[in-house]
Enzyme design. Sequence first.
Site, mmCIF file in Angstrom:
data_model
loop_
_atom_site.group_PDB
_atom_site.id
_atom_site.type_symbol
_atom_site.label_atom_id
_atom_site.label_comp_id
_atom_site.label_asym_id
_atom_site.label_seq_id
_atom_site.Cartn_x
_atom_site.Cartn_y
_atom_site.Cartn_z
ATOM 1 N N GLU A 203 0.764 -1.283 -0.234
ATOM 2 C CA GLU A 203 0.078 -0.066 0.037
ATOM 3 C C GLU A 203 0.812 1.210 0.024
ATOM 4 O O GLU A 203 0.461 2.242 0.568
ATOM 5 C CB GLU A 203 -1.009 -0.044 1.081
ATOM 6 N N GLU B 140 -6.790 -7.668 -1.204
ATOM 7 C CA GLU B 140 -7.196 -7.330 0.146
ATOM 8 C C GLU B 140 -8.806 -6.961 -0.045
ATOM 9 O O GLU B 140 -8.946 -6.355 -0.963
ATOM 10 C CB GLU B 140 -6.621 -6.297 1.066
#
Length: 716
Positions: A389, A462
């Site tokens: 991320e 995710e």
Amino acid sequence: MRKIIPINNNWYFKADYEEGYEKVDDLRSFENVNLPHTNIELPYNYFDEKMYQIKSCYKYPLHISEKYRDKVIYIHFEGVMAYAQVYLNGLYIGEHKGGYTPFDIRIDEVYDWKKELNMLTVVVDSTERSDIPPKGGQIDYLTYGGIYREVSLGIYDDVFIKNIKVETHGIYDNEKSLNLIVHLENLNHQSGNVKFKVKINDKNGKEVFYKEFNTYLDAVKDVYSFNIENLKDIKLWDVDNPNLYEIKVGMKINNFSDEYDNKFGFREAVFKPDGFYLNGRKLKLRGLNRHQSYPYVGYAMPRRVQEKDAEILKNELHLNIVRTSHYPQSKHFLNKCDELGLLVFEEIPGWQYIGNSEWKKVAEQNLREMITRDWNHPSIILWGVRINESQDDDAFYKNMNKIAHEIDPTRQTGGVRYITNSSFLEDVYTFNDFIHDGINKPLRKQQEVTGLEHNVPYLVTEYNGHMYPTKRFDNEERQMEHCLRHLRIQNASYLDDSISGAIGWCAFDYNTHKDFGSGDRICYHGVMDMFRLPKFASYVYKSQVSPDIEPILEPVTFWARGERSIGGVIPLIIFTNCDYIELQYGNKTKIDNIYPNRDAYKGIPYPPIIIDYDIVKPEMIGAWGMVWEDLTLKGFYKGNKVIERKFSREPIPTYLYVVPDDTILSATQKDATRIVVKILDQYGNLLPFINEVIKIEIEGPAKLQGPNEVALIGGA
């Protein structure tokens, strides 16, 4: 020669390191511990994470037999969190930055053979150092501390095999082949004729190949490659049939010899724009992320418990892939994934933050160490080369991809991001898609994410997680919605051929920093809790298995009329892989042939049954004012009843369920197992709102991890 000696027992530990401890030989003020070891045992929740962010000291009185005086000797560390400085007899001999990858320190040149015992000292800095990934910014997980993986002593001749890499080829041919790459350590620059003996055995120990290779050992060359061809009757490694082979490589030059063994599999794993292919067969990936943390001891769990996690993911949740979020995990976990046929997406340590040039050098080294440790695992299908991320950093990530491809050209790379229109530098666009809030679409179309005008290999890494944290003791309505969100996203993944699959956030609840979670240092994002006990959402995954393997019948209900708002149990969601079910309400209502809701969930292999008021009227299943009755559900497969569940109208505590995962533990090394305690009703169902305190006593040579008095959480 090669001799590997585990040195995990009888270490000495002191939590409050002071300068000069590395020269101390008096161990009376140190605590005797065994490895794996956490630098502090933490409460289950509500603690200050700074408790483990300390500098500590480990000592090991080391004795090496005189017969090894002329050998090369290394200390091998599987994992020390996070910065390790190593000393022998007070003399500094090496260090390592990074808590998730292994390292070796040579000691034979400084070992004092005149002493009966040499004092090995490891100073462990477990503070959140900004020069070591994943540290530097906020992190949504804890990194704990200590020498939390195993340590061993390696004794070798002057020339020894440091590593081997097996690259398989021609997996669709009748006769398969492989390229064996042998990495040598030639410390004194020996040269001369060298003989390599290569033997390959199948999982039953049957020899499938043997050959001797004669070559010349160059004093400055440390990598040798051998082509092995005409391998017959080879079975492929697959998620359903994970066939492993053992390769043994022997080496002899002059008076030096060595033998190195490893396991591998023949398989081809490829991400394409239209999905993922394993051995030419298109396979939709269905998985969850895993943190390697546990209650009380953090990361410091031994082999048996690491392997158990893989068994839970594969055999209980019936996943076909796991992502090692957000770091390389235990070799024992990965070995078990190989054995079970559980695919792995393994990634480097990191969480959003990218540091300076020195920080990046550590990240690059972590990547090298991860790949060279794990390149023979057939379960690993993707290297994660990007900080999870993080924002784009093209120069950094071009280099990370280059490193990965140079070390291992046989696997694709991925880089997990949550930003759209990101620079696509890897082989697979891996994306955390949190678009679904319970109302809008479950997943984005990949071109909406990538910003490209064509499809590329694409994997959702995710979803859900922080969008809908759910506790195992939450009310039924919240847990039902938790299920539905996982269900909708998995169903959408199956319906979209441009998505290789979806890996949910996450398998197990985990401890986290104060900046995240529910305020008690826990993120309740898992489909299981920290003890690996299931929430209702786990049934979404559990039910995705052939009933030939295991029939599943799991209703999302506590079976209580007044638990939900307004009351009742409709809609009643039942996760099952049965062809149809039969419902019996007391002696009043019987409904036959209730089928899965394929119209609403066309993608997922085994959609749930949803009983609503189109199937049953309120008065048929206990409307207000009527007597509440027992529920019986029967599941049918191929016309036969294969499973039955009963739920009581008036549940009372009836059974104390106490079952260990294992009944025999090793007495020669640190070992552990989980003991599950539940309070069950008269039909064997969990009583979710009973929170009695249980007292635990142990007889014999064992130690309890955690307190000996604990309150049940949601009945278990």
